[in-house]
Design an enzyme around this catalytic site. Structure first.
Site, PDB file in Angstrom:
ATOM      1  CE1 TYR A   1       1.100  -0.244   4.397  1.00 23.65           C
ATOM      2  CE2 TYR A   1      -0.049   1.851   4.403  1.00 23.65           C
ATOM      3  CZ  TYR A   1       0.807   0.957   5.017  1.00 23.65           C
ATOM      4  OH  TYR A   1       1.368   1.263   6.224  1.00 23.65           O
TER       5      TYR A   1
ATOM      6  NE  ARG B   1       6.632   4.648   0.607  1.00 24.85           N
ATOM      7  CZ  ARG B   1       6.368   5.466   1.631  1.00 24.85           C
ATOM      8  NH1 ARG B   1       7.317   5.784   2.489  1.00 24.85           N
ATOM      9  NH2 ARG B   1       5.161   5.964   1.791  1.00 24.85           N
TER      10      ARG B   1
ATOM     11  NE  ARG C   1      -6.904 -19.082   4.095  1.00 26.16           N
ATOM     12  CZ  ARG C   1      -6.008 -19.931   4.573  1.00 26.16           C
ATOM     13  NH1 ARG C   1      -5.999 -21.191   4.168  1.00 26.16           N
ATOM     14  NH2 ARG C   1      -5.101 -19.540   5.446  1.00 26.16           N
TER      15      ARG C   1
ATOM     16  CG  HIS D   1      -0.644 -20.894   2.601  1.00 25.47           C
ATOM     17  ND1 HIS D   1      -1.803 -21.536   2.977  1.00 25.47           N
ATOM     18  CD2 HIS D   1      -0.160 -20.311   3.721  1.00 25.47           C
ATOM     19  CE1 HIS D   1      -2.004 -21.349   4.262  1.00 25.47           C
ATOM     20  NE2 HIS D   1      -1.027 -20.608   4.735  1.00 25.47           N
TER      21      HIS D   1
ATOM     22  CE  LYS E   1       3.117   3.354   3.322  1.00 25.27           C
ATOM     23  NZ  LYS E   1       3.218   3.378   4.770  1.00 25.27           N
TER      24      LYS E   1
ATOM     25  CD  GLU F   1       9.860   1.851  10.427  1.00 24.41           C
ATOM     26  OE1 GLU F   1       9.494   2.817   9.734  1.00 24.41           O
ATOM     27  OE2 GLU F   1       9.788   0.667  10.041  1.00 24.41           O
TER      28      GLU F   1
ATOM     29  CG  LEU G   1       8.115   2.776   4.878  1.00 21.80           C
ATOM     30  CD1 LEU G   1       7.696   1.558   4.069  1.00 21.80           C
ATOM     31  CD2 LEU G   1       6.915   3.634   5.189  1.00 21.80           C
TER      32      LEU G   1
HETATM   33  N1  PDD Z   1       2.663   5.257   7.522  1.00 19.93           N
HETATM   34  N2  PDD Z   1       7.328   4.094   9.055  1.00 19.93           N
HETATM   35  C1  PDD Z   1       6.210   3.360   9.012  1.00 19.93           C
HETATM   36  C2  PDD Z   1       6.218   1.987   9.599  1.00 19.93           C
HETATM   37  C3  PDD Z   1       5.049   3.873   8.401  1.00 19.93           C
HETATM   38  O1  PDD Z   1       3.939   3.133   8.336  1.00 19.93           O
HETATM   39  C4  PDD Z   1       5.073   5.190   7.853  1.00 19.93           C
HETATM   40  C5  PDD Z   1       3.880   5.784   7.170  1.00 19.93           C
HETATM   41  C6  PDD Z   1       6.266   5.932   7.949  1.00 19.93           C
HETATM   42  C7  PDD Z   1       6.381   7.329   7.379  1.00 19.93           C
HETATM   43  O2  PDD Z   1       6.431   7.285   5.964  1.00 19.93           O
HETATM   44  P1  PDD Z   1       5.931   8.499   5.059  1.00 19.93           P
HETATM   45  O3  PDD Z   1       6.733   9.708   5.472  1.00 19.93           O
HETATM   46  O4  PDD Z   1       6.246   8.073   3.688  1.00 19.93           O
HETATM   47  O5  PDD Z   1       4.486   8.666   5.346  1.00 19.93           O
HETATM   48  C8  PDD Z   1       7.367   5.347   8.540  1.00 19.93           C
HETATM   49  C9  PDD Z   1       1.500   5.529   6.736  1.00 19.93           C
HETATM   50  C10 PDD Z   1       1.168   6.971   6.636  1.00 19.93           C
HETATM   51  C11 PDD Z   1       0.344   4.650   7.203  1.00 19.93           C
HETATM   52  O6  PDD Z   1       0.604   3.480   7.414  1.00 19.93           O
HETATM   53  O7  PDD Z   1      -0.789   5.122   7.306  1.00 19.93           O
END
Ligand code: PDD
Length: 284
Positions: free
Chosen positions: A33, A52, A99, A101, A146, A179, A203
Site C-alpha cells: 500500500y 516506493r 484460498r 497459500h 510497505k 522507527e 520504511l
Molecule cells: N505510515 N514508518 C512506518 C512503519 C510507516 O507506516 C510510515 C507511514 C512511515 C512514514 O512514511 P511516510 O513519510 O512516507 O508517510 C514510517 C503511513 C502513513 C500509514 O501506514 O498510514
C-alpha cells in the site's frame, strides 16, 4: 465533498466499495500500500510515492500493474472527492482466487484507491510535542516493503494509546531503534540531526527524505547512522516524521522528559522548513 473509492478502475462512493472475500489482501495480507496526502489541490510527492509503490510491488513479486493508470486514477479519485486536503490510500493485492497459500496460476492484481479528508496533526500536538513509548521490535525482516501486514504495528500503537501516548517506537533485542509504528524517527544531539539509515529494517519514509533534504539545504548537519536506545534516551531533541503528521516533536519517552521536555529549536526549524517546502510545492 465526499469520500471516493476506485476499485479496479471503477469509481464509486467509498461506502459502496466492495472487495471479494477471496481477495488475497483480505485472506493473507498479500498486498502492499501507499498513503499520500494533498495540500490545497495538489498531490504531494506523488512521484516519490509511486516509486516506493513500484519497489513494494517488486519486493513481493506482484506483476502486471500499470502505475501510470494508478496515478491517473488517484488524481481522478481526488478530483471527484472535492476535498482540498485529502489522504489518498492505494492498496494493491495479488488478486482474488480460491484460498491457497500459493496461487494456482497467474493472478490479476486488485487495485483499490480511496480518498478521505486528511486530519493531520493537531496544532496543539505540533506546539507541545507528543509522548511515545518503547516496545519490542516484533516485525518481520523486510520492513522496507510497505505491506499491509501491520499487526505488530497495530498492537504496538494500541499499547501506546492505552498508555496515553501518541506513538510506539520499536527497539530491537540488541538495543537499536529504527522507527515507530507509523512514523520515522529522528534524534538531535549536539546540533546534529540523526536518523537510522535506509535498509530492510525500516520504511524509507517520503517525509523522512524530504526533511533530511530540508536540513542539508539549510546547513543543519544531518547524518544517516544507527540510533541506539541510549542515544535516543539522551538526545537533546527527538521528532517523528510521516505523511500526515509531517514533523512532530517528541517530548516524553516512557513518561520521562526528552531533555527539557519541550519541542526543541531544531525540530521547530525543520517543521517550519518543511511547511515552506509544502507552500512552495517543492517535492521534486
Ligand atoms: N505510515 N514508518 C512506518 C512503519 C510507516 O507506516 C510510515 C507511514 C512511515 C512514514 O512514511 P511516510 O513519510 O512516507 O508517510 C514510517 C503511513 C502513513 C500509514 O501506514 O498510514
Amino acid at each position: 465533498m465526499r469520500e471516493v473509492a476506485c476499485v479496479n478502475g471503477q469509481f464509486m462512493p467509498l461506502a459502496e466499495a466492495c472487495i471479494s472475500v477471496n481477495d488475497r489482501g483480505f485472506l493473507f495480507g498479500d498486498s502492499v500500500y501507499e498513503v499520500a496526502r494533498t495540500y490545497e489541490g495538489r498531490v504531494w510527492a506523488l512521484d516519490r510515492h509511486l516509486e516506493r509503490l513500484r519497489r513494494s510491488l517488486e519486493g513481493i513479486q506482484i506483476e502486471g500493474v500499470d502505475l501510470n493508470a494508478v496515478r491517473a486514477n488517484m488524481l481522478e479519485a481526488y478530483q471527484r472527492s472535492g476535498f482540498d486536503n485529502a489522504v489518498i490510500y492505494v492498496q494493491i493485492t495479488r488478486g482474488a482466487g480460491p484460498r491457497s497459500h500459493v496461487p494456482d496460476g497467474p493472478m490479476k492484481p486488485t487495485i483499490l484507491i480511496t480518498v478521505r479528508l486528511c486530519k493531520g496533526a493537531r496544532e496543539e500536538q505540533v506546539r507541545n510535542g507528543v509522548e511515545v513509548i518503547l516496545v519490542d521490535e516484533t516485525r518481520w525482516a523486510r520492513r522496507d516493503i510497505k505491506t499491509t501486514n501491520l499487526l505488530p504495528n497495530i498492537l504496538a500503537l494500541q499499547q501506546a494509546h492505552a498508555r496515553g501516548a501518541h506513538e510506539a517506537v520499536f527497539v530491537t533485542d540488541d538495543g537499536w531503534v529504527h522507527e515507530a509504528s507509523h512514523s520515522n524517527l529522528f534524534i538531535v544531539s549536539g546540533g546534529v540531526v540523526r536518523t537510522p539509515p535506509k535498509g530492510p529494517a525500516l520504511l524509507p519514509g517520503i517525509t523522512r527524505d524530504l526533511v533530511l533534504e530540508c536540513a542539508r539545504r539549510a546547513g543543519i548537519p544531518a547524518e544517516e547512522l544507527p540510533v541506539s536506545r541510549e542515544a535516543l534516551l539522551s538526545a537533546d531533541e527527538v521528532f517523528l516524521t510521516g505523511t500526515s503528521s509531517e514533523v512532530l516533536g517528541v517530548v516524553r519517552i516512557d513518561g520521562q522528559p526528552v531533555a527539557s521536555g519541550t519541542v526543541g529549536p531544531i525540530t521547530r526549524r525543520l517543521h517550519a522548513l518543511y511547511q515552506d517546502r509544502v507552500a512552495a510545492g517543492d517535492d521534486a
